[in-house]
Motif scaffolding. Structure first.
Motif, PDB file in Angstrom:
ATOM      1  N   THR A 261      14.276  27.213  50.702  1.00 21.49           N
ATOM      2  CA  THR A 261      15.278  28.172  50.239  1.00 21.49           C
ATOM      3  C   THR A 261      16.704  27.640  50.379  1.00 21.49           C
ATOM      4  O   THR A 261      17.626  28.202  49.834  1.00 21.49           O
ATOM      5  CB  THR A 261      15.162  29.496  51.020  1.00 21.49           C
ATOM      6  OG1 THR A 261      15.334  29.226  52.410  1.00 21.49           O
ATOM      7  CG2 THR A 261      13.816  30.147  50.773  1.00 21.49           C
ATOM      8  N   GLU A 262      16.854  26.562  51.095  1.00 18.46           N
ATOM      9  CA  GLU A 262      18.171  25.988  51.315  1.00 18.46           C
ATOM     10  C   GLU A 262      18.446  24.916  50.256  1.00 18.46           C
ATOM     11  O   GLU A 262      17.599  24.086  49.959  1.00 18.46           O
ATOM     12  CB  GLU A 262      18.211  25.366  52.712  1.00 18.46           C
ATOM     13  CG  GLU A 262      19.549  24.874  53.141  1.00 18.46           C
ATOM     14  CD  GLU A 262      19.536  24.446  54.597  1.00 18.46           C
ATOM     15  OE1 GLU A 262      20.328  24.990  55.366  1.00 18.46           O
ATOM     16  OE2 GLU A 262      18.728  23.565  54.948  1.00 18.46           O
ATOM     17  N   ILE A 263      19.633  24.946  49.674  1.00 18.52           N
ATOM     18  CA  ILE A 263      20.044  23.932  48.716  1.00 18.52           C
ATOM     19  C   ILE A 263      20.563  22.728  49.501  1.00 18.52           C
ATOM     20  O   ILE A 263      21.344  22.879  50.442  1.00 18.52           O
ATOM     21  CB  ILE A 263      21.148  24.479  47.792  1.00 18.52           C
ATOM     22  CG1 ILE A 263      20.617  25.642  46.953  1.00 18.52           C
ATOM     23  CG2 ILE A 263      21.711  23.384  46.900  1.00 18.52           C
ATOM     24  CD1 ILE A 263      21.698  26.408  46.222  1.00 18.52           C
TER      25      ILE A 263
ATOM     26  N   PRO B 235      26.162  22.083  57.457  1.00 13.20           N
ATOM     27  CA  PRO B 235      25.382  23.246  57.026  1.00 13.20           C
ATOM     28  C   PRO B 235      26.241  24.492  56.885  1.00 13.20           C
ATOM     29  O   PRO B 235      27.260  24.651  57.555  1.00 13.20           O
ATOM     30  CB  PRO B 235      24.378  23.419  58.168  1.00 13.20           C
ATOM     31  CG  PRO B 235      25.109  22.922  59.381  1.00 13.20           C
ATOM     32  CD  PRO B 235      26.016  21.817  58.887  1.00 13.20           C
ATOM     33  N   GLU B 236      25.842  25.332  55.979  1.00 13.35           N
ATOM     34  CA  GLU B 236      26.345  26.698  55.884  1.00 13.35           C
ATOM     35  C   GLU B 236      25.175  27.515  55.358  1.00 13.35           C
ATOM     36  O   GLU B 236      24.189  26.944  54.900  1.00 13.35           O
ATOM     37  CB  GLU B 236      27.596  26.800  55.011  1.00 13.35           C
ATOM     38  CG  GLU B 236      27.435  26.390  53.574  1.00 13.35           C
ATOM     39  CD  GLU B 236      28.753  26.483  52.812  1.00 13.35           C
ATOM     40  OE1 GLU B 236      28.814  27.292  51.875  1.00 13.35           O
ATOM     41  OE2 GLU B 236      29.696  25.760  53.137  1.00 13.35           O
ATOM     42  N   PRO B 237      25.231  28.808  55.430  1.00 12.00           N
ATOM     43  CA  PRO B 237      24.076  29.610  55.011  1.00 12.00           C
ATOM     44  C   PRO B 237      23.612  29.253  53.595  1.00 12.00           C
ATOM     45  O   PRO B 237      24.389  29.302  52.642  1.00 12.00           O
ATOM     46  CB  PRO B 237      24.586  31.050  55.082  1.00 12.00           C
ATOM     47  CG  PRO B 237      25.654  31.005  56.136  1.00 12.00           C
ATOM     48  CD  PRO B 237      26.315  29.660  55.957  1.00 12.00           C
ATOM     49  N   GLY B 238      22.356  28.815  53.484  1.00 10.49           N
ATOM     50  CA  GLY B 238      21.753  28.494  52.195  1.00 10.49           C
ATOM     51  C   GLY B 238      22.114  27.135  51.627  1.00 10.49           C
ATOM     52  O   GLY B 238      21.694  26.789  50.530  1.00 10.49           O
ATOM     53  N   LEU B 239      22.909  26.347  52.366  1.00 17.76           N
ATOM     54  CA  LEU B 239      23.361  25.059  51.843  1.00 17.76           C
ATOM     55  C   LEU B 239      23.448  24.019  52.957  1.00 17.76           C
ATOM     56  O   LEU B 239      23.965  24.312  54.039  1.00 17.76           O
ATOM     57  CB  LEU B 239      24.744  25.215  51.198  1.00 17.76           C
ATOM     58  CG  LEU B 239      25.403  23.950  50.657  1.00 17.76           C
ATOM     59  CD1 LEU B 239      24.645  23.411  49.447  1.00 17.76           C
ATOM     60  CD2 LEU B 239      26.848  24.227  50.287  1.00 17.76           C
TER      61      LEU B 239
END
Length: 144
Positions: free
Chosen positions: A4-6, A76-80
């Protein structure tokens, strides 16, 4: 890697104490439209960050990386997840062809600290995307 993470691979391209950046296209469906940022992009299926970096630099500015690069860090950051590499630029700006983005130019330390740079193609000063500014400041040892 999380499904789910780009994941993206991006390059800190350096030459003589300057940093090559891209003025991102000013279109609403991308991250940081109309901002200065670092070159790079999404990892494709089953692609390593290193392979993605090499592919993206060829696709975006027709630069062939000679494997003389190193991992700088992860952001990192949420989703990325950003995989950030330091890549020495061994050619002149005139030897590059911009295939993606609005403009490209070398940013100085002063530009990075100010968080903005003038674009001759846009005929205006544009901001540096905050995550990319943070990465560059960290690289320069000025990060918080």
């Amino acid at each position: 890697m999380s499904q789910t993470e780009i994941h993206v691979a991006i390059a800190i391209l350096t030459r003589e104490d300057k940093f090559l950046c891209q003025l991102r296209d000013d279109i609403p469906n991308i991250r940081y439209p109309g901002y200065w940022g670092l070159f790079g992009g999404h990892l494709e299926a089953d692609e390593t960050p290193e392979i993605a970096l090499i592919r993206e630099l060829k696709e975006e500015i027709n630069y062939t990386v000679n494997h003389d690069f190193r991992l700088f860090g992860y952001y990192p950051e949420p989703g990325l997840m950003r995989h950030v590499f330091h890549v020495p630029l061994t050619v002149d700006l005139e030897d590059l062809t911009l295939f993606e983005g609005w403009d490209l130019c070398f940013l100085t330390l002063d530009d990075i600290i100010a968080g903005k740079c003038y674009s001759s193609k846009a005929n205006m000063t544009r901001s540096l995307a905050l995550p990319h500014q943070r990465i560059l400041l960290d690289f320069l040892g000025n990060g918080e």
